[in-house]
Scaffold this active site. Structure first.
Site, PDB file in Angstrom:
ATOM      1  N   CYS A  79      87.492 100.510  45.894  1.00 41.49           N
ATOM      2  CA  CYS A  79      86.079 100.732  45.570  1.00 41.49           C
ATOM      3  C   CYS A  79      86.024 101.914  44.604  1.00 41.49           C
ATOM      4  O   CYS A  79      86.479 103.018  44.953  1.00 41.49           O
ATOM      5  CB  CYS A  79      85.332 101.055  46.861  1.00 41.49           C
ATOM      6  SG  CYS A  79      83.614 101.507  46.643  1.00 41.49           S
ATOM      7  N   CYS A 190      83.391  98.323  38.889  1.00 35.65           N
ATOM      8  CA  CYS A 190      83.054  98.170  40.313  1.00 35.65           C
ATOM      9  C   CYS A 190      83.788  96.925  40.769  1.00 35.65           C
ATOM     10  O   CYS A 190      83.811  95.916  40.046  1.00 35.65           O
ATOM     11  CB  CYS A 190      81.540  98.004  40.480  1.00 35.65           C
ATOM     12  SG  CYS A 190      81.051  97.379  42.111  1.00 35.65           S
TER      13      CYS A 190
HETATM   14  N1  DGL Z   1      82.682  97.872  45.136  1.00 36.08           N
HETATM   15  C1  DGL Z   1      82.198  99.177  44.918  1.00 36.08           C
HETATM   16  C2  DGL Z   1      82.820  99.816  43.672  1.00 36.08           C
HETATM   17  O1  DGL Z   1      83.881  99.418  43.241  1.00 36.08           O
HETATM   18  C3  DGL Z   1      80.758  99.490  44.918  1.00 36.08           C
HETATM   19  C4  DGL Z   1      79.655  98.654  45.301  1.00 36.08           C
HETATM   20  C5  DGL Z   1      78.645  99.481  46.074  1.00 36.08           C
HETATM   21  O2  DGL Z   1      78.842  99.585  47.274  1.00 36.08           O
HETATM   22  O3  DGL Z   1      77.695 100.004  45.479  1.00 36.08           O
HETATM   23  O4  DGL Z   1      82.289 100.733  43.128  1.00 36.08           O
END
Ligand code: DGL
Length: 263
Positions: A79, A190
């Site tokens: 993430c 993301c």
């Molecule tokens: N998947 C997460 C990232 O790579 C973020 C999504 C979120 O929870 O806002 O930043």
């Protein structure tokens, strides 16, 4: 000898705010098919990108602790948001543990050609963090960089919606201000966004190169595990176990579907 092999056979813990990190898990399995994985999605607290820094730090530490309690031999913070908020502190708390985070793949995009125009799509928190500002500063003379916070986009993926008309219209509106910028590339900053790649591609067109950091993160994890002598010597395909803070059968089914989804 047996004890050493047991140590190396322990799973790699992977976590994200939800199902997005499964795009990184796909790359990890490609790079290290014989490893075992526990994937923890914190969909209950998603999105992270619009929460406070403190909240994201707390969730990230809870996720890490959970995975370590389950026997993880290393952690992949799949993430970008949690990485920018917490990975440095996490390395401080667990100094001996291989911990790899993910950051927007700005480097390959900026070096792709002479002074390219690069759009970086990420969560509001990722683009506001110091870590991202430093990354941008590193390439500011090599490329024209447009950072774009995309609140609302990860929610489509969390709902399992990868190709609806609503998603297409959402992306068209979001990307409209950049359509006359002659973009060379788009960075998916993301881990949810690779699941919307097909629709993003439809909006930006075929001439734009789309980058994401999944593969680089997977390779870095392999390097770190090798360095710590923790790579699994087994040759059989490993297993994947999904866990989610929303532990309904539907949620776990979505995880399994996304693992097989072409991105
Ligand atoms: N998947 C997460 C990232 O790579 C973020 C999504 C979120 O929870 O806002 O930043």
């Amino acid at each position: 000898m047996k004890a050493i092999d047991e140590e190396k056979g322990r799973p790699i813990g992977v976590f994200d705010s939800g199902v997005g990190g499964i795009s990184v898990l796909q790359e990890l399995i490609k790079v290290m098919p014989n490893e075992n994985y526990i994937y923890l999605g914190d969909s209950k607290h998603a999105p992270y990108g619009t929460k406070s820094l403190e909240e994201v730090r707390n969730y990230s530490f809870d996720n890490a602790k959970h995975l370590l309690d389950e026997g993880a031999k290393g952690l992949v913070v799949a993430c970008n948001t949690a990485t920018s908020a917490a990975v440095r502190l996490m390395r401080g708390r667990y100094p001996k543990l291989p911990i790899v985070g993910i950051e927007p793949a700005l480097k390959p995009a900026a070096l792709q050609k002479e002074h390219p125009r690069v759009l970086v799509m990420a969560t509001p928190m990722t683009v506001e963090q110091e870590k991202f500002k430093q990354l941008m500063a590193r390439y500011k003379d090599r490329a024209t960089i447009y950072p774009l916070a995309c609140p609302g986009l990860m929610e489509f993926v969390e709902a399992g919606d990868l190709e609806s008309d609503e998603l297409y219209v959402f992306l068209q509106d979001l990307l409209a201000p950049y359509m006359d910028k002659q973009l060379d590339s788009v960075v998916l900053g993301c881990t949810h966004y690779p699941f919307a790649r097909k629709m993003i591609r439809r909006v930006v067109g075929d001439s734009v190169t789309i980058f994401d950091g999944g593969e680089g993160t997977a390779r870095e994890m392999r390097r770190r595990l090798a360095e710590a002598d923790l790579l699994n010597p087994g040759t059989e395909p490993g297993w994947v176990r999904f866990e989610n803070s929303v532990s309904t059968e539907e949620e776990l089914e979505l995880c399994r579907r996304l693992l097989k989804q072409e991105i």
